[in-house]
Design a protein around this motif. Structure first.
Motif, PDB file in Angstrom:
ATOM      1  N   PRO A  83      61.479  45.621  43.822  1.00  0.00           N
ATOM      2  CA  PRO A  83      61.416  44.898  45.110  1.00  0.00           C
ATOM      3  C   PRO A  83      60.273  43.886  45.091  1.00  0.00           C
ATOM      4  O   PRO A  83      59.366  43.978  44.261  1.00  0.00           O
ATOM      5  N   PHE A  84      60.312  42.957  46.032  1.00  0.00           N
ATOM      6  CA  PHE A  84      59.335  41.865  46.050  1.00  0.00           C
ATOM      7  C   PHE A  84      57.901  42.369  46.108  1.00  0.00           C
ATOM      8  O   PHE A  84      57.052  41.927  45.334  1.00  0.00           O
ATOM      9  N   LYS A  85      57.605  43.294  47.024  1.00  0.00           N
ATOM     10  CA  LYS A  85      56.231  43.776  47.174  1.00  0.00           C
ATOM     11  C   LYS A  85      55.751  44.473  45.908  1.00  0.00           C
ATOM     12  O   LYS A  85      54.600  44.298  45.484  1.00  0.00           O
ATOM     13  N   CYS A  86      56.631  45.256  45.302  1.00  0.00           N
ATOM     14  CA  CYS A  86      56.274  45.974  44.067  1.00  0.00           C
ATOM     15  C   CYS A  86      56.052  44.986  42.924  1.00  0.00           C
ATOM     16  O   CYS A  86      55.077  45.102  42.174  1.00  0.00           O
ATOM     17  N   PHE A  87      56.944  44.005  42.798  1.00  0.00           N
ATOM     18  CA  PHE A  87      56.819  43.017  41.732  1.00  0.00           C
ATOM     19  C   PHE A  87      55.534  42.211  41.896  1.00  0.00           C
ATOM     20  O   PHE A  87      54.821  41.946  40.918  1.00  0.00           O
ATOM     21  N   THR A  88      55.229  41.820  43.141  1.00  0.00           N
ATOM     22  CA  THR A  88      54.010  41.052  43.403  1.00  0.00           C
ATOM     23  C   THR A  88      52.767  41.860  43.058  1.00  0.00           C
ATOM     24  O   THR A  88      51.827  41.346  42.433  1.00  0.00           O
ATOM     25  N   LYS A  89      52.759  43.129  43.445  1.00  0.00           N
ATOM     26  CA  LYS A  89      51.604  43.980  43.159  1.00  0.00           C
ATOM     27  C   LYS A  89      51.423  44.176  41.657  1.00  0.00           C
ATOM     28  O   LYS A  89      50.291  44.111  41.140  1.00  0.00           O
ATOM     29  N   LEU A  90      52.508  44.402  40.947  1.00  0.00           N
ATOM     30  CA  LEU A  90      52.421  44.588  39.498  1.00  0.00           C
ATOM     31  C   LEU A  90      51.976  43.300  38.808  1.00  0.00           C
ATOM     32  O   LEU A  90      51.196  43.337  37.851  1.00  0.00           O
ATOM     33  N   TYR A  91      52.469  42.167  39.291  1.00  0.00           N
ATOM     34  CA  TYR A  91      52.059  40.888  38.711  1.00  0.00           C
ATOM     35  C   TYR A  91      50.569  40.670  38.912  1.00  0.00           C
ATOM     36  O   TYR A  91      49.851  40.269  37.982  1.00  0.00           O
ATOM     37  N   GLN A  92      50.087  40.935  40.118  1.00  0.00           N
ATOM     38  CA  GLN A  92      48.660  40.749  40.393  1.00  0.00           C
ATOM     39  C   GLN A  92      47.801  41.685  39.549  1.00  0.00           C
ATOM     40  O   GLN A  92      46.729  41.302  39.084  1.00  0.00           O
ATOM     41  N   SER A  93      48.274  42.909  39.333  1.00  0.00           N
ATOM     42  CA  SER A  93      47.488  43.907  38.601  1.00  0.00           C
ATOM     43  C   SER A  93      47.520  43.685  37.098  1.00  0.00           C
ATOM     44  O   SER A  93      46.495  43.803  36.425  1.00  0.00           O
ATOM     45  N   LEU A  94      48.699  43.355  36.559  1.00  0.00           N
ATOM     46  CA  LEU A  94      48.875  43.296  35.104  1.00  0.00           C
ATOM     47  C   LEU A  94      48.701  41.893  34.529  1.00  0.00           C
ATOM     48  O   LEU A  94      48.240  41.748  33.394  1.00  0.00           O
ATOM     49  N   VAL A  95      49.061  40.876  35.301  1.00  0.00           N
ATOM     50  CA  VAL A  95      49.083  39.513  34.772  1.00  0.00           C
ATOM     51  C   VAL A  95      47.982  38.647  35.392  1.00  0.00           C
ATOM     52  O   VAL A  95      47.194  38.031  34.671  1.00  0.00           O
ATOM     53  N   GLN A  96      47.928  38.624  36.729  1.00  0.00           N
ATOM     54  CA  GLN A  96      46.936  37.781  37.393  1.00  0.00           C
ATOM     55  C   GLN A  96      45.519  38.198  37.050  1.00  0.00           C
ATOM     56  O   GLN A  96      44.616  37.361  36.986  1.00  0.00           O
TER      57      GLN A  96
END
Length: 376
Positions: free
Chosen positions: A76-89
């Protein structure tokens, strides 16, 4: 000696030093780049190589995230955003206060790839459209926020710290250094006081800075959205349909709605962002000749009309059954829908939050039918 190297930092065109540096009796090797605390510095201090290495690490982390997303059927969007911020950003943020004063295409490409992958769009899709639908904070704004937080840390350092002395020297120096360039860019958004070490700062300044930077970005985003001509070539703005229903820079409901499947989200994003296989996009050239927009006629029905997003959703006879179901749901949400003009109906379908699920499903069915007919 095995852990030490010599790197001669200088301007391009200046000769490399020939001085034989030693550590005891051991000669030290002269190199053109050196990794320190996870960041690469080059002899010319241009940060391009550093940005490429940071982008490479972030791309690998993003590849892992996308692979995991595919394995579980999508996040889901919120999960994907959180994972992106944690792992990539988090990778992109590391050291951004050092190299983030420039916008590097390889760095921006990481965020754009993540958004396109989530929406299921190809690499040629307009950056303006995908950023507008996803509603994420742009990468260059995040870099400047890292710099702003570092400025606050400098202002709160003890005066005896060498870091603070060097920073103050860079601000006071009349030479063309990166700190003065940053100060000028911050002054452009009325945040020049971030570089005043005598000014007491707090973390709230980062919120103000983010607001100011987003204002500046949105000004350019709206200008890009509403321009008449294409950025390249002599054609029209590719977002001529998108700007009819996109009025605010925010995350769209069809992206946040976890009930919308990936295929539905992809189809609606393709229609909204002018990235579908409709002839308005695929019919740009015929026999090597560029076709004007009015010549990209729909081959799916007998009406001599341009096959654009409006025609597919509102007019084309091939999709009457799909359209009837969609219009029925629209009238349930808004009884006055049947009395509206075709343009008003199209804008409502593309922008209404309450009907996003039904519109996304209709777009999926329309594009699937078109694809099947073309394949036959």
């Amino acid at each position: 000696p095995s852990k030490s190297k010599i790197m001669h930092c200088r301007q391009k065109g200046r000769a490399l030093t020939r001085f034989p540096f030693k550590c005891g009796d051991d000669n030290l090797i002269t190199v053109d780049k050196y990794k320190y605390l996870g960041l690469w510095f080059t002899e010319y201090l241009d940060f391009q190589y550093m940005a490429e290495q940071v982008a490479g690490s972030a791309q690998r982390a993003l590849g892992l995230l996308l692979a995991k997303s595919k394995c579980v059927g999508g996040f889901p969007f919120k999960c994907f955003t959180k994972l992106y911020q944690s792992l990539v950003q988090s990778i992109l943020d590391y050291g951004a206060c050092v190299w983030g004063h420039k916008q590097f295409p390889c760095i921006a490409a990481v965020q754009l790839r993540a958004i396109r992958s989530f929406l299921g769009l190809h690499s040629k899709t307009s950056n303006t459209a995908i950023m507008g639908d996803m509603g994420w904070t742009p990468q260059h704004v995040l870099q400047n926020l890292c710099i702003g937080r570092q400025c606050i840390r400098y202002s709160q350092m003890e005066d005896s710290r060498l870091n603070k002395h060097i920073y103050q020297w860079a601000i006071d120096s009349r030479c063309d250094n990166s700190v003065n360039k940053l100060k000028q860019s911050f002054m452009n958004v009325d945040m020049g006081e971030m570089f005043d070490l005598n000014f007491v700062k707090c973390k709230q300044y980062t919120n103000v800075l983010q607001y100011k930077l987003m204002e500046e970005y949105l000004e350019s985003w709206y200008a890009d959205l509403n321009r008449v001509n294409a950025k390249k070539g002599h054609g029209e703005n590719k977002l001529r349909t998108y700007k009819c229903f996109k009025f605010r820079y925010e995350t769209e409901e069809y992206i946040k709605n976890h009930v919308v499947t990936f295929k539905e989200r992809q189809a609606l994003a393709q229609i909204r962002c002018s990235a579908s296989a409709l002839r308005i996009e695929t019919g740009r050239y015929h026999n090597g000749q560029h076709l004007a927009v009015e010549d990209r006629i729909c081959n799916m029905c007998n009406v001599q009309a341009v096959e654009d997003e409006f025609h597919a959703i509102i007019k084309c006879h091939l999709y009457n059954d799909i359209r009837d179901v969609l219009f029925e749901e629209a009238m349930k949400c808004n009884p006055g829908f049947e009395h509206w003009s075709d343009i008003e109906k199209f804008v409502y379908l593309m922008s209404s939050h309450e009907i996003s699920k039904y519109c996304a499903n209709a777009c999926r069915l329309i594009l699937d039918r078109q694809r099947n007919i073309l394949n036959e």
